[in-house]
Design an enzyme around this catalytic site. Structure first.
Site, short mmCIF file in Angstrom:
data_model
loop_
_atom_site.label_atom_id
_atom_site.label_comp_id
_atom_site.label_asym_id
_atom_site.label_seq_id
_atom_site.Cartn_x
_atom_site.Cartn_y
_atom_site.Cartn_z
N HIS A 97 29.12 47.73 42.68
CA HIS A 97 28.44 46.85 41.72
C HIS A 97 26.97 47.50 41.83
O HIS A 97 26.50 47.30 43.16
CB HIS A 97 28.58 45.39 41.72
CG HIS A 97 29.84 45.05 41.65
ND1 HIS A 97 30.06 44.48 40.17
CD2 HIS A 97 31.12 45.10 42.19
CE1 HIS A 97 31.54 44.29 40.00
NE2 HIS A 97 32.07 44.47 41.26
N GLU A 156 42.36 39.94 42.11
CA GLU A 156 41.61 39.56 43.18
C GLU A 156 41.81 38.19 43.87
O GLU A 156 42.13 37.86 44.76
CB GLU A 156 40.24 39.89 43.18
CG GLU A 156 38.98 39.92 44.01
CD GLU A 156 37.60 39.76 43.64
OE1 GLU A 156 37.21 39.79 42.71
OE2 GLU A 156 36.66 39.89 44.71
N ASP A 192 32.47 47.49 47.14
CA ASP A 192 32.23 46.59 46.13
C ASP A 192 30.71 46.11 46.10
O ASP A 192 30.11 46.56 45.27
CB ASP A 192 32.99 45.39 46.53
CG ASP A 192 33.45 44.53 45.30
OD1 ASP A 192 33.27 44.81 44.22
OD2 ASP A 192 34.18 43.21 45.64
N ASP A 193 30.24 45.25 46.91
CA ASP A 193 28.89 44.86 47.18
C ASP A 193 28.52 44.94 48.43
O ASP A 193 28.39 44.14 49.45
CB ASP A 193 28.75 43.49 46.75
CG ASP A 193 29.43 43.30 45.69
OD1 ASP A 193 28.85 43.57 44.17
OD2 ASP A 193 30.72 42.80 45.29
N1 ADE Z 1 30.71 41.10 41.04
C1 ADE Z 1 30.27 41.87 42.09
N2 ADE Z 1 31.30 41.81 42.82
C2 ADE Z 1 32.32 41.02 42.52
C3 ADE Z 1 33.62 40.93 43.05
N3 ADE Z 1 34.20 40.91 44.12
N4 ADE Z 1 34.53 40.31 41.92
C4 ADE Z 1 34.31 39.72 40.78
N5 ADE Z 1 33.05 40.23 40.31
C5 ADE Z 1 32.10 40.84 41.00
ZN ZN Z 2 33.92 44.21 42.14
#
Ligand code: ADE
Ligand code: ZN
Length: 343
Positions: free
Chosen positions: A29, A210, A288-289
């Site tokens: 992201h 998830e 992911d982040d």
């Molecule tokens: N936006 C940023 N990270 C996310 C995640 N792990 N799941 C859903 N939306 C997200």
């Molecule tokens: Zn994500």
């Protein structure tokens, strides 16, 4: 440790070789890759208060998924101009390059880049693209953009994001997807947006499986007809679905460190990535982040190698799988393939 894990001891040299492999990342992201220092500095420059965003150590403060989303959106509030996204793009690609990533796709949200207005979005995108070209030239990392709507903003706002995506589809914006709170709403309510993106020539991915179980992954495949699934790991709870994903060649963008940090699985040893891979599902690895979850691509590889006994060849296969499912044109795919083979 479950009987899944093999506790194979790698020597330092083989772990270093794994950490240094050239990598392909498919699930990142854009705002979620912002280092906390970057967000803090921008907040200071703009005199925006960021109460509750940081913990005592200067990292992002949250516990659990809902608070994570709130902290994420609060941090994102300092990103207010195309110039801010230019700086962010350079900062995140620098991290990618430092981790040996040669190709990455990032999720770009028109909601955070002009609120879904098409002409504002075009200005933000031009700035992001310019920074990506600089990074490609100077750091050797290639970026493609996947326009992303946010599930908890609802289907109407998603349509605005899909229009932005369709309007800018091309060699840089190559995909459309959706993140956000999977526990809200139903995927089929977003079918209009995914259909529009598909008609514009974009390739599709959606966060599913998830938080919700296998039925959500099945809905992603049946109702949105996506080529890839963000996470998708809870599909592992349904053997018939796993078989279906393997047969259809639907790629999972697996983010093990994120899943453990947010509590989808308690420990990496409980994560189904190795089982899914053995069942023939095209599995890939992403962060992911990364600053939110205190991870990097190098860390992900080293942790997987330690936990599941994977070797350099396993990661090479993983990267080839990721490249095969990357949302890029064939010229780019061939160029990246050479970089995976020659390093
Ligand atoms: N936006 C940023 N990270 C996310 C995640 N792990 N799941 C859903 N939306 C997200
Ligand atoms: Zn994500």
């Amino acid at each position: 440790m479950t009987d899944e894990t093999q506790e194979i001891r790698h020597d330092e040299e083989s772990l270093a070789a794994i950490a240094n492999l050239p990598k392909v990342e498919l699930h990142l992201h854009h705002e979620g890759a912002a280092p906390p220092e970057f967000i803090r500095r921008l907040g200071e420059e703009k005199s925006i208060r960021l109460d509750g965003v940081f913990d005592a150590d200067g990292g992002y403060a949250f516990s659990g998924f809902e608070r994570f989303l709130r902290t994420y959106e609060a941090a994102t509030a300092v990103l207010k101009s195309p110039e801010d996204f230019h700086r962010l793009t350079l900062a995140l690609l620098e991290q990618s390059a430092e981790n040996g990533v040669v190709y990455t796709e990032s999720f770009l949200s028109p909601d955070f880049c002009g609120g879904g207005d098409i002409s504002a979005w075009q200005d933000y995108l031009a700035a992001i693209r310019e920074a990506a070209e600089i990074a490609e030239r100077d750091m050797g990392v290639t970026l493609r953009g996947v326009v992303t709507c946010v599930r908890h903003f609802g289907p109407d706002q998603a349509r605005r994001a899909a229009r932005c995506a369709a309007e800018t589809a091309g060699d840089f914006i190559t995909g459309f997807g959706m993140g956000g709170d999977e526990n809200q709403g139903a995927l089929k309510d977003f079918a209009w947006s995914f259909d529009m993106a598909r008609e514009a020539g974009l390739q599709l991915t959606v966060h599913a499986g998830e938080w919700r179980g296998p039925a959500e992954v099945a809905s992603a495949v049946d109702d949105l007809r996506v080529a890839r699934i963000g996470h998708g790991v809870r599909a592992a709870e349904d053997p018939a679905l796993v078989e279906q994903l393997a047969e259809a060649g639907i790629c999972l963008e697996v983010c093990p460190g994120s899943n453990v940090a947010l509590g989808v699985y308690k420990r990496l040893a409980d994560h189904p990535i190795a089982r899914l891979r053995r069942a023939g599902v095209p599995v890939t690895v992403s962060t992911d982040d990364p600053p939110f979850f205190h991870t990097t691509m190098r860390d992900e590889y080293v942790n997987l190698a330690r936990c599941f006994g994977w070797h350099a060849e396993d990661f090479t296969t993983l990267n080839r799988t990721a490249l095969a499912h990357a949302f890029c044109d064939e010229t780019t795919r061939a160029a990246i393939a050479k970089r995976l083979d020659t390093q």
